[in-house]
Every structure is written in C-alpha cells, then in structure tokens.
Write a protein that holds these residues in place. Structure first.
Motif, short mmCIF file in Angstrom:
data_model
loop_
_atom_site.label_atom_id
_atom_site.label_comp_id
_atom_site.label_asym_id
_atom_site.label_seq_id
_atom_site.Cartn_x
_atom_site.Cartn_y
_atom_site.Cartn_z
N HIS A 44 -3.39 0.53 -3.55
CA HIS A 44 -3.06 -0.82 -3.20
C HIS A 44 -2.61 -1.54 -4.44
CE1 HIS A 44 -4.42 -4.90 -1.32
NE2 HIS A 44 -3.14 -4.77 -1.40
N GLN B 89 -4.24 3.39 8.06
CA GLN B 89 -3.76 3.57 6.70
C GLN B 89 -3.18 4.96 6.50
OE1 GLN B 89 -7.35 2.46 4.87
NE2 GLN B 89 -6.79 0.29 4.75
N SER C 215 0.43 5.47 5.90
CA SER C 215 1.05 5.33 4.60
C SER C 215 1.14 6.66 3.88
CB SER C 215 0.23 4.37 3.76
OG SER C 215 0.12 3.15 4.46
N LEU D 262 -7.71 3.13 -2.87
CA LEU D 262 -8.39 2.84 -1.61
C LEU D 262 -9.06 4.09 -1.07
CD1 LEU D 262 -5.85 0.48 0.20
CD2 LEU D 262 -7.90 -0.15 -1.09
N SER E 94 -8.30 -4.84 2.31
CA SER E 94 -7.41 -3.75 2.66
C SER E 94 -7.88 -2.97 3.88
CB SER E 94 -7.25 -2.81 1.46
OG SER E 94 -8.53 -2.32 1.10
N CYS F 103 -0.02 -5.79 2.18
CA CYS F 103 -1.47 -5.76 2.34
C CYS F 103 -2.13 -6.83 1.48
CB CYS F 103 -1.96 -4.38 1.91
SG CYS F 103 -3.69 -4.15 2.25
N CYS G 117 -3.37 -0.89 -9.80
CA CYS G 117 -3.60 -0.56 -8.41
C CYS G 117 -5.07 -0.28 -8.16
CB CYS G 117 -2.81 0.68 -8.02
SG CYS G 117 -1.06 0.39 -7.96
N VAL H 244 0.86 -1.18 0.00
CA VAL H 244 0.00 0.00 0.00
C VAL H 244 0.90 1.22 0.00
CG1 VAL H 244 -1.68 1.30 1.34
CG2 VAL H 244 -1.86 -1.18 1.18
#
Lengths: 847, 150
Positions: free
Chosen positions: A127, B26, B29, A112, B49, B45, A109, A60
């Motif tokens: 992702h 998350q 990230s 998300l 997710s 991952c 990808c 990610v």
C-alpha cells in the motif's frame, strides 16, 4: 496522498489512532475513511529495489519477490512497522543493485500481505503511502537501509486555474474509463471520490500512465499542478488512441453487422422460398425435369448435365448463376424432338393453296411435288425454295398458305438490313446479355423443329465489319450441313434439316452466289391485268368490304370499275396499290352510305373516277415517240417490268459517243457495241462512214436519276442510233428487248413476262424480242391468252431483222463488215468479198 | 459487557466509497500489472486498507451485528453510529509468535492487519441509548441495536 499542509486543528480527536511520534520519526498524513490520518514513518527504512515499477501513494499494488535480498527486506520490515521503501533500479538487468544503482525517488509502502506463489516466489501486497527521497545510505548489506526524506505534495493555490485543470483531468479520465474496455465500475466510483488534486493525480497516474519513465517522472514531482498537467497530456494522448481504436472497432463492427444482416436476410429469403416451394433445390429440380422432358440429343444432354452440375455448385447471387440458368432454359425450351405432323393429303393441300392464292401454278405444283415426295420418302430433307418476284405478288402470304397446307408452324424473319453475323448465329455466351441468333429464337417460338421458316428479303442482306450474315446463312441453308447447325450461344449443334426454308427476294442478282446456288429459285412474275381482275374479285374486294364494314348488298363493284382501277390507277406487278385503291373506293362508299346518300351503291367506272380522282396512269406515252433517235426498250426491275426510252441525238464532232442516265457498265458496253455494229455496217445502211466520223453522238436513258444496267437494252440502243443516223422515226407503239453482239446476233434476255406486261400496259402493239425467248412466249401464251391479246410479237435472230421491223430499212445486199474480205458461200447474192468468218446463219438477212 | 465506546458522530466521509470497495478482494491486485490491455486496475486505497467481515441479524426487537475481529484490544475498536450507518474502525497488528522465537522469516501473511474501517447500514431507526457492544474472547465483536419502540 500526503498533505503536509494539513494542520493538527483539522484533525478530529477521535480519528487519532497513535500517539505523537518520537523525535526520530516523521509523520505523514494520509486520507482515511473518516478523515485524514497521521501515520508515523521511521527515520530509516529498508529499501526494496524493484525493476521498472512505480507505486503511487494511495494505491495498492502487488509485487513479485524473487530475490533473496528482497525476501530479507520483508523479513526485516514485517516484525517492525511493516514499512519499506520501494525504489526502482536504474537498470532493470542488475541482479544485486547497490545504492548507486537506485533512483533518487521512491515510495514508502506498507506491506499488507505476503502470499506464496506456486513457483515458490513470494508476492507482497503493498500500500503506497508517501513519496520519499534517499537522504543517506546507512547499510548496504545484507539489505540496503537508508534514512529518507519525505517529499510532501506542493499543493496548488486554490483558484480557478486549479479547479479548471482538475475538472479537465476528471473529464478526460471519465471519457477514458467509459471508452476503455474491461475497466471495472469501481474505477469510476474511485474517480468521483478522490478529491484532493494530488491524490487524483497519483490515482490517475497509477492507472492511466503506462510508460515507466513517465511514471518515475511523475513520482518525482512534488508540485501537484505540474503532475496534473503531465497526467492530463498523457491522458489526452491515450484518449486519442482510444477514440481511434473505438472508431476502428465501430467500423469493423458495422461491417460485421452488415454482413450478418445480409446473411440473415438471405437465410430468411431462403426460408420464405422454401415455404413457397421455390427452394433452390426445387428450382434446380424443375430445370432438370424440363431438360429431361426436352429429350435432348446425346451430345446436348452431356453439355446440359455438365452445366447443371456447375449451376448447383455456385451460389444463386453469383452473376454466373443467371447466365448458366438462362442457357439451360434455352436448351430446355428448344424443340429438340418436337415435330408437327405433316398433312400429306395432296388434294387437301391443293385446295388450301388454291383457296388462298390465285394462279401461281408453278409454285403450287412445286409444293405438291414436295408433299408427294415426303409421302413416299418420309425421312427426306426439307427443300430450300426461294421466291423471286416483285413486291405485292404475295410471296410472304404464299409462305403462310404453304404452311397451312402442310400443317406446319409458320415463322418468318426479315433479313432486310441485317448486317451482323450474330443476328443469324447469336453471340458467344461469354458476352453479357448474349442470346441465340434469330434462327433459333424463331424455332423456339415455333415450338417445333420442322416449321416452315420464311427468310424474307434475302436479297437485302447487308454486310459490314461485324461479319457477313449471308455467309452465316450458307450453313443454315445447306441441306448437307444444316443438320448440325451450331449457334454461337448454344455451342451445341441443332438439327435444322427438317425445317422447310423459303426465302423471298425481289431480284436474284444481289443474293450471294453461293447462297443462290443452294436454293431452288421460283420466279413469281407480276400479274396480268386479267389475273389482277380475278384476284380483285376473289380476294381483294371481299376483304376490303369486310374491313370497311360494308356488306355485299350495300356495295357492289362492277368488273368494269375494277378494270378501270387496274388500268388507269395502278401500274404495278403486284396487287398492293390495287388493294389500296379498292380500299379507298370501299371507304368512300361507306362514307356515302353512312351519310344517308344511298342505301346501296353500285360502283361504276364513273364512280371510280369520282372516288379516286383523275386518271393517274397514261397509256399513250408510246404514241409520243415520233421523232428519229428515240426507241422504246423494256426493262426488268425489282418491282416488275417497265418500259424505258432510249434517246439519241447527234451533233458535229469527231465521232465520239457520250452516254448518260446513270447507266451501268453492261448497258454502256451494249451501247458501244450497238454503235460499232452500225459503223461497221455503214455501207450496207447507205451511210457515209466519213460522215459518221464527224458526228458526236449522245445517248441518254431517262429517267436520269434511276440507275439502270443490263444488256437487254442493246436492241433498243441499236434502233435508236440507227433511227438517228438514218433520220427515220421508229414505228409507233413498238417496244423491243434483246442483247446484241458485234456480229449482229440477238441474244435472249430474262423477265419476258414482266416486260410484256409492262409493254402492254403502256399501250405497245408490237414487241421485238429475241427468237431464243420464244419458249417464254409460249409459256405466256399457255398461261394466259389475255396478255398477248392485241400485241404482235416479232421474234428476231439478227439485227438486220430489227432494223427492218423498226425502221423499214433493208441493208444493201453484199455489204459486209469492213474488215471482212472473204465470205463463205451463202444464199445472199452479195457475198463476193472473199472469205468470211461468219457462218451461214450469220449471213441470213432480215426480210 | 459495557458499551462505552459506542458513540455518535464522525465525519461519515467516504462511506459510499468504502461500501463499494467491499466487493473487490485484495487478491484482485495480485493480477500482474497488465496495464496495456486495460485488464488490471490499481485500487485507490485510503489508510484503512481492509474491512472485517460482518454478519447482520434482525429479531423482532433488535438488530444484531457480529464482526469478525479476532486478536484485538477492546480499547482499539471504535464503533460509531452515524445516522443509520454503523461504522466499526480501528487498527490490528499482525499476530506474532513469542519473542523467544528470535529471527523470523515471513512466508505467508494473509491475515488482515493494519487500520481497518467497516460500515454497515442498519435498515431502520434504532434506540441509540440502548445500543450495547460486547467483545468476547472468541474474537467476535457483537453489537446489539434495539429498534425504537414507538
């Protein structure tokens, strides 16, 4: 993450989320938490061009989206299936890349999330799902859309090689994670849970490969084995770097820790010292107090203040600290203003001096004079005396007893063999281990600035390349300047003017003339046997009895026994051997008493012989001089008077003269003078001058190994030569001393008392001595009748008198030196040869 | 409510991993990929997710699990009890405005979407046959797990 080889049989029915994809869709299989899952991918995708970024499948990553076109890609993708193709630009600087500017391989990808950043840019969370290759560009505007071809992993064959490689990679990764700072625990968990080799390679590549080109290269590799190998080598490099940096960090840490440890210990030490009341401040305060107590002179105080301020400013560990502290301690310890009070009671001083030393009237008188002057003029300078005399006459002990009489402290240094100026004046403080010179060291020891300072053996001061100590002594011994004596170490003047210096030496000659000039010489001649007798009775015998544990009642030493020891067992000016011999007698007595032979013992001359062995000194040496050409002279040596023999012998030759016996220049010259004198008067002596010219003469002065010098053997030389040439032996038991001149005059010499003593001890009955030394003779007579008992003195003025006394020769009247033609009128009948340069006195003839 | 979709089984793989991952959000990230300093870290991952938030209550007789799962079809939620671990999984599409809105620009999309999987460990043995799950319109999935009586 995609595993193309996964077959539908492997999937459990319950994990299936979606229906089989339509024909225009491809399927990727991704790892799910409950097992691999199929994900349908549309045949065509919007492409998002990125700069120098690679997203690996399974990871990610967030991406900043700034470009308008990229935003459109998101707007397009999200309402559909949220899938985009992320692909890097070849050149990051291109703002609007066309299809040709994109690389071949990218990552499919899933978007998300979409966030908004404070700067109005967007950030998307992506992702990674699978690798793809661009198949065909469909549109380029407003966004690039293309059909893509999936690039499934080429799984390695199961086998040992694969297993080993995976194991190695995992091992290396574990080490890197352990060693890297700031890597979350999560990483280790993830590492343990990623189990297919392809996913492992991607996960590690995402996290551990930092170089973009390498990342892009890894993205393009379908072969899992090859990917693992690249990742492995990359990680190996990284591990090396980490190891190295860990090592460096460790070293740095160790150094810091060591420094901290030392600091900590130092602080602890300080705390302990504070507890013990030895705080640095306390030490400084102590030193300040000490300096204040020392009552330094103004100049010195300024220097001390400066140094103590410097001391306070530097750390204790500094080497300089010790140097300055030592210096200040020296300053504080010196008796700048501490004096002892002189006892100015002359009677008492006299009593003390008499108690300690027999006779030595001259010295005692000088000391008493000093006391008297001090009483009348308290601020006067200390005198600088110099005792000259043979060893064992009590020079040093006299110093001690003077100190006692004056009530002063007594310190002494021996200058014998000192050859370095620094011994006197110290080393400069800059030298390691520097100390003040001996003078100030002793003054500190005395603890008073007016001690009696004895400088022993001043005639034996050496000198070499390190400097001349005698010159340094000049400053010390000059009353005019020793009130500002500056030691190299102290570098501030110290007042030595209150010190009473007494130097001692055996002979005055080797003493530096400038030094000799500064001192008041006091000669301590040797003792006469009478004096020795008194000293022995009064001091030596009681002391030796005491030291050997024999009581007065147990052992009585007769005067005659002492006399025997003095006469037959010792020949010296002082009384050292006498004391040693008495000690031997006492020891022997002690042995007899302890053995039980006697209860008490009276030592008689006979017992002395028993205890000390056969007689050591023979007095009849003079008797043996009974042949022509031998004369007895008298010498004055550092250890007292001595008799010397002058031997002369002749042989056919050409009138040359040889001189042997280690004689110095002065003695050699006086021999030559004596010979010339005889030759010039050959006629008068009844000698044929021509015969003299055919005669070689050798003069020898035994003992040949001892160097001799001085003019006082002139008369003896003359007598020996005349005796040889005339063939007449010199009158027995006759000794002589005196310097001669070419005109035949006899000049005075020194050390008469010592010479007379030596002559008497050697059994001499007649002594010829210069008439001008009559004064010495009178002094001796006044001092001690004993000495001259049994000796006849013959004061002479001219050589004719000597010859008459020694050889019974009378010169033929009228004979003058050959060169002399005229003569002054004189009572002598034979003055007929015209004018003479001689005066009337010269004309006088011995009678 | 029926509880038909509560089943036993599943592989139970990676549960460990998932639990551990729960801690990291998350948002982490989002930190720029400052890899050189080792500060960032790319999560590994799986497909699922995200994880819905969960409350777990215990009464005398039962455990109650509440899962924050708004906007789902009941059919697309899977609940599995695997030993003592309750696994809730499924996929959620992002909520959309009505079709009539036409073309949309995406400014923010913070609501979790896509496949998810959440496991919760139940402290003690429960009566499998008596488990009931209800998904009310409020958007919460309630699961009641009665304790075994013996």
């Amino acid at each position: 993450m995609a595993e193309t080889k996964t077959t539908p049989e492997q999937e459990t029915t319950e994990t299936k989320v979606e229906a089989p994809p339509p024909a225009d869709r491809q399927v990727i299989i991704a790892p799910g938490q409950l097992g691999p899952q199929e994900i349908a991918v549309p045949a065509s995708l919007p492409l998002l061009a990125v700069r120098d970024t690679v997203i690996f499948p399974g990871t990610v990553m967030s991406l900043q989206v700034g470009r308008e076109r990229s935003k459109r890609v998101i707007d397009e993708a999200v309402p559909a299936d949220k899938m985009v193709g992320i692909i890097s630009q070849r050149d990051p600087n291109i703002e609007m890349p066309g299809p040709e500017d994109l690389r071949d391989v990218g990552t499919i990808c899933m978007i998300l999330k979409v966030f908004r950043l404070p700067d109005s840019n967007q950030s998307i969370l992506l992702h990674g799902l699978a690798r793809f290759r661009i198949k065909q560009i469909l549109t380029t505007e407003p966004i690039i859309r293309a059909t893509v071809e999936l690039m499934p992993d080429v799984a390695p064959e199961a086998g040992k090689e694969t297993e080993a490689l995976v194991h190695t990679v995992r091992q290396t990764a574990r080490q890197i994670i352990e060693k890297s700072p700031n890597v979350p625990d999560e990483a280790m968990v993830a590492l343990e849970n990623v189990d297919t080799p392809g996913q492992l390679a991607d996960f590690l590549a995402a996290n551990l490969v930092t170089e973009f080109d390498k990342r892009q290269q890894l993205l393009g590799m379908q072969d899992v084995m090859a990917r693992l190998k690249v990742v492995e080598s990359q990680m190996a490099d990284q591990l090396d770097v980490l190891n190295l940096s860990a090592k460096i960090q460790n070293e740095v840490k160790e150094r810091i820790e060591k420094g901290q440890r030392e600091y900590f210990l130092q602080e602890q030490l300080k705390a302990i010292q504070r507890e013990l009341g030895q705080e640095e401040g306390a030490e400084l305060a102590q030193l300040r107090q000490k300096l204040a107590d020392a009552k330094l002179p103004e100049k010195v105080k300024a220097e001390a203040d400066r140094e103590i301020n410097r001391l306070a400013a530097i750390p204790q560990a500094s080497p300089e600290y010790t140097v300055i502290r030592t210096y200040l301690e020296w300053l504080a310890d010196l008796p700048w203003s501490v004096s002892t009070e002189d006892k100015l009671d002359i009677r008492q001083a006299e009593a003390i001096l008499n108690e300690d030393h027999y006779d030595l009237k001259k010295v005692k008188q000088r000391i008493l004079e000093f006391l008297a002057v001090r009483k009348l003029h308290p601020e006067g300078r200390g005198p600088i005396l110099c005792f000259i005399g043979p060893p064992g006459v009590g020079k040093t002990s006299l110093g001690q007893s003077i100190a006692r009489a004056l009530g002063r402290k007594f310190v002494r240094i021996s200058l014998g063999g000192i050859r370095d100026e620094a011994d006197i004046r110290g080393h400069r403080r800059t030298y390691i281990g520097a100390l003040p010179g001996r003078i100030l060291q002793e003054i500190r020891k005395a603890g008073a600035n007016n001690p009696l300072f004895m400088l022993d053996e001043i005639d034996k001061v050496g000198a070499d390349f390190r400097g001349d100590p005698a010159s340094a002594l000049l400053e010390v011994l000059d009353p005019a300047q020793n009130d500002t004596f500056t030691d190299h170490y102290l570098d501030v003047p110290f007042d030595l003017s209150k010190v009473m210096f007494i130097a001692t030496g055996n002979v005055p000659d080797p003493i530096h003339p400038a030094l000799r000039d500064r001192m008041e010489m006091i000669h301590l001649p040797g003792y006469t046997s009478n004096e020795k007798m008194n000293i022995a009775r009064k001091y030596l015998v009681p002391r030796q009895l005491r030291e050997n544990g024999v009581s007065k009642t147990q052992c009585k030493i007769d005067d005659s026994a002492i006399q025997r020891i003095i006469d037959d067992y010792t020949r010296e000016s002082g009384v050292r051997n006498l004391e040693r011999s008495i000690a031997s007698v006492c020891r022997a007595t002690a042995a007899r008493i302890v053995r039980g032979d006697f209860k008490s013992l009276t030592v008689t001359p006979k017992r002395v012989e028993e205890f000390l062995g056969p007689v050591k000194i023979h007095h009849d040496v003079v008797d043996r001089v009974n042949i022509p050409g031998v004369a007895v002279g008298l010498a004055y040596t550092p250890v007292g008077g001595e008799i010397i023999f002058v031997e002369a012998t002749g042989m056919p030759g050409r009138g040359r003269m040889t001189l042997t016996g280690q004689i110095g220049d002065v003695m050699r010259e006086s021999a030559t003078a004596a010979f010339s004198l005889i030759r010039s008067r050959a006629d008068a002596l009844g000698i044929d001058p021509r015969k003299l010219a055919e005669l070689d003469i050798h003069v020898h002065v035994p003992a040949g190994a001892v160097p001799k010098d001085g003019p006082s053997a002139g008369v003896a030389m003359l007598s020996a030569l005349a005796s040889l040439i005339l063939g007449k032996p010199i009158k027995p038991r006759m000794a002589m001393t005196g310097e001669i001149t070419l005109r035949g005059l006899i000049l005075p010499v020194g050390g008469i008392k010592e010479k007379v003593l030596a002559a008497k001890q050697a059994g001499v009955r007649d002594i010829i001595l210069p008439a001008l030394n009559k004064g010495d003779l009178a002094e001796i007579r006044a001092d001690d009748q004993e000495i001259i008992k049994g000796v006849t003195f013959h004061p002479v003025e001219r050589f004719e008198q000597v010859l008459a006394l020694a050889l019974g020769v009378r010169l033929k009247p009228g004979h003058k030196p050959l060169s002399v033609i005229a003569d002054a009128p004189a009572k002598s009948s034979g003055s007929h040869k015209g004018k003479s340069h001689r005066n009337a006195a010269d004309d006088e003839e011995a009678g | 409510m029926r509880s038909t979709f509560v089943r036993r089984g599943g592989t139970g793989r990676r549960l460990e991993l998932v639990r551990r991952h729960r801690g990291g959000t998350q948002i982490d990230s989002l930190t720029p990929p400052g890899r050189a300093s080792g500060a960032g870290f790319y999560r590994y991952c799986p497909v699922e997710s995200w994880q819905p938030a969960v409350n777990l209550y215990e009464s005398k007789t039962s455990y109650f699990v509440c899962v924050d799962l708004a906007g789902m079809d009941r059919e697309s939620i899977d609940v599995v009890l695997n030993d003592n671990v309750l696994v809730i999984s499924g996929a959620r599409d992002h909520p959309r405005p009505p079709e009539s809105a036409g073309h949309l620009s995406i400014h923010l999309m913070e609501i979790d979407q896509g496949p998810f999987c959440r496991s919760v460990e139940i402290p003690t043995e429960v009566d499998l046959s008596a488990i009931r799950a209800t998904y009310a319109s409020g958007g919460f999935l309630w699961i009641e797990l009665p304790k075994t009586t013996d």
